[in-house]
Design an enzyme around this catalytic site. Structure first.
Site, PDB file in Angstrom:
ATOM      1  N   GLY A  72      22.363  -3.912  -4.679  1.00 57.64           N
ATOM      2  CA  GLY A  72      21.638  -2.637  -4.618  1.00 57.64           C
ATOM      3  C   GLY A  72      20.141  -2.848  -4.704  1.00 57.64           C
ATOM      4  O   GLY A  72      19.649  -3.990  -4.618  1.00 57.64           O
TER       5      GLY A  72
ATOM      6  N   HIS B  57      -3.585   5.393  16.724  1.00 54.49           N
ATOM      7  CA  HIS B  57      -3.241   4.111  17.324  1.00 54.49           C
ATOM      8  C   HIS B  57      -4.273   3.065  16.938  1.00 54.49           C
ATOM      9  O   HIS B  57      -5.465   3.345  16.996  1.00 54.49           O
ATOM     10  CB  HIS B  57      -3.215   4.229  18.855  1.00 54.49           C
ATOM     11  CG  HIS B  57      -2.943   2.918  19.531  1.00 54.49           C
ATOM     12  ND1 HIS B  57      -1.697   2.344  19.539  1.00 54.49           N
ATOM     13  CD2 HIS B  57      -3.774   2.058  20.180  1.00 54.49           C
ATOM     14  CE1 HIS B  57      -1.766   1.188  20.177  1.00 54.49           C
ATOM     15  NE2 HIS B  57      -3.004   0.989  20.573  1.00 54.49           N
TER      16      HIS B  57
ATOM     17  N   LEU C 294       4.137   4.386 -24.004  1.00 60.59           N
ATOM     18  CA  LEU C 294       4.675   5.539 -23.277  1.00 60.59           C
ATOM     19  C   LEU C 294       4.995   5.164 -21.818  1.00 60.59           C
ATOM     20  O   LEU C 294       4.554   4.138 -21.336  1.00 60.59           O
ATOM     21  CB  LEU C 294       3.666   6.692 -23.308  1.00 60.59           C
ATOM     22  CG  LEU C 294       3.229   7.186 -24.699  1.00 60.59           C
ATOM     23  CD1 LEU C 294       2.281   8.376 -24.566  1.00 60.59           C
ATOM     24  CD2 LEU C 294       4.414   7.564 -25.576  1.00 60.59           C
TER      25      LEU C 294
END
Ligand SMILES: Cc1cc2nc3c(=O)[nH]c(=O)nc-3n(C[C@H](O)[C@H](O)[C@H](O)COP(=O)(O)OP(=O)(O)OC[C@H]3O[C@@H](n4cnc5c(N)ncnc54)[C@H](O)[C@@H]3O)c2cc1C
Length: 466
Positions: free
Chosen positions: A182, A444, A38
């Site tokens: 692509g 940060h 699946l």
């Protein structure tokens, strides 16, 4: 004959997610898949295996090229390619078995076999040895897509291959020629370039990842060149032939000049076509468009009432998360709810390194639309976090409405961009202005500070760290 409220054909990210949501909403649900495993393209031969190989090859590349600078010396570094492919297969297995578990948990009946329509409410499922007929009040088509090719190029699956074969080669190619600049071509090209393959990309248009904001393709091309990629942009492939273990690719540019490239494999990565083979759509009169995509209305219902279609087989970007959104959407429509999908905010990602990610309008689209916009950007070379990890290539670019400051598009290339784009999606879903994001505290040191700085720059206040 067994009867269901809803039956889904195809167990890819569109189909299995639709099945889970239907079951959650109390419908008696079945799912049909022609392969024993699946998960569809995404889990078996797409997103998951490609990312597994991208991660492995990136570890190797870093070990070979960057560890020394970090003060880590290695001896006798080499790739055990069959182990690498074996680990990828294990990752696929864990994920596909996970889908089996989810089907069981949600009491969804799974049929393995090829489904085809007998009527608008009945399907025949042809398994290996037997055939079953079921009835269903509603049917969702989620049959996905298959690799496309170009006229005159025959995929032999040995030397002239698609992404499916590129994910299970038995050797590292010496020379890999990729047709198509692509997402899929560049991701798989990155895998092999990092392992030492000479990768050449032949692309018809004048840019790689040409559907994304132009600035991203330019920067990515620069980085991939450093990794050894060679590009032939603006070249139309006119023929591919094989002789023994050698593949020859012929291409011609706008000036009519011809090039001949030789490699040991040619990966054809020119997109994917919707897959509706032997589905019996003609029996029930479900319409497809000129490209073979199933035509749907705003509720993703086909022209035949009670039959819906989602994912790669319908219009829109061919992405797993778009298919998933549509799976949930259709289940909720059938369940009587009023869901919504914002197609403008489906992010696009390329998992090269640095990663590329994008959401909303590109600068080119805003220009065509005549929209007045402001631009803000921040380069990763000015980020403390990026310097610490030596990931200083790339930038984040924010496009905001000139008058209202609303963020219209965010385009990034840099470390962990695939994960960072989520911040832009959230901001844009809530119609945040660039100033809203610029005033939010970002931990940060993190890569995400670059988003704050790019937004600050878009407001016209100027970024702080540059
Ligand atoms: C190499 C590669 C990498 C990719 N990486 C990404 C990524 O990183 N991120 C991303 O978002 N997308 C990625 N994609 C795209 C993504 O895989 C697809 O967009 C997504 O799988 C589409 O989901 P779907 O449910 O529409 O169809 P699919 O996943 O194609 O599933 C359709 C299923 O239907 C089954 N089926 C078809 N016809 C029948 C029938 N008649 N009877 C029974 N079963 C049938 C098929 O066997 C298949 O299992 C990648 C694709 C490729 C090829």
């Amino acid at each position: 004959m067994e009867k269901f409220d809803v039956t889904i054909i195809g167990s890819g990210p569109g189909g299995y997610v639709a099945a889970i949501r239907c079951a959650q909403l109390g419908m008696k649900t079945a799912i049909i898949e022609r392969y024993p495993s699946l998960g569809g393209t995404c889990l078996n031969v797409g997103c998951i295996p490609s990312k597994a190989l991208l991660d492995s090859s990136e570890h190797f590349y870093n070990a070979a090229h960057n560890f020394k600078t970090h003060g880590i010396d290695l001896k006798d570094l080499r790739v055990n390619f069959s182990n690498m492919i074996g680990r990828k297969e294990e990752v696929v297995k864990q994920n596909t078995e996970g889908i089996r578990f989810l089907m069981k948990k949600n009491k969804i009946t799974v049929f393995i076999g090829h489904a085809s329509f007998l009527s608008k409410n009945s399907l025949e499922i042809k398994g290996k040895d037997e055939s079953t007929i079921i009835e269903s009040a509603k049917i969702i088509i989620a049959t996905g897509s298959k690799p496309a090719t170009l006229p005159g190029i025959e995929i032999d699956k040995k030397r002239i291959i698609t992404s499916t074969e590129a994910l299970k080669l038995t050797e590292i190619p010496g020379n890999l020629i990729i047709i198509g600049g692509g997402v899929i071509g560049l991701e798989l090209g990155s895998v092999y370039a990092r392992l030492g393959t000479k990768v050449t990309v032949v692309e018809f248009t004048d840019s790689i990842i040409s559907t994304m904001d132009r600035s991203l393709g330019k920067e990515l091309q620069k980085v991939l060149r450093k990794e050894g990629f060679e590009f032939f942009l603006g070249h139309k492939v006119t023929g591919v032939s094989t002789k023994g273990k050698e593949v020859t690719i012929k291409a011609v540019n706008e000036k009519g000049e011809t090039i001949n490239l030789k490699g040991d494999y040619c990966l054809v990565a020119v997109g994917r076509r919707p897959y509706t083979d032997n589905l019996g759509l003609e029996k029930v009169g479900v319409k497809v468009d000129a490209k073979g995509k199933i035509v749907t209305d705003d509720h993703l219902q086909t022209n035949v009432s009670g039959i819906y279609a989602i994912g790669d087989v319908v219009n829109g970007v061919m992405l797993a998360h778009k298919a998933e959104e549509e799976g949930v959407f259709v289940a909720e429509i059938i369940g009587g709810q009023k869901p919504h999908i914002n197609y403008n905010l489906i992010p696009g990602v390329v998992y090269t390194w640095p990663e590329v990610a994008s959401v909303g309008a590109t600068e080119e689209q805003l220009k065509v639309a005549g929209r007045k916009y402001k631009t803000g950007s921040f380069p990763f070379k000015a980020s403390g976090r990026a310097r610490a990890s030596m990931d200083t290539d790339g930038f984040i670019k924010v496009l905001a409405d000139e008058a209202t400051d609303e963020i219209l598009g965010v385009h990034m290339i840099g470390p962990r961009a695939a994960d960072m784009i989520a911040e832009a999606v959230v901001a844009m879903e809530f119609r945040a202005s660039a100033e809203d994001v610029a005033r939010m505290s970002h931990a940060h040191p993190t890569y995400s500070e670059a988003m704050k700085e790019a937004c600050l720059d878009a407001t016209g206040k100027r970024a702080l760290h540059i």
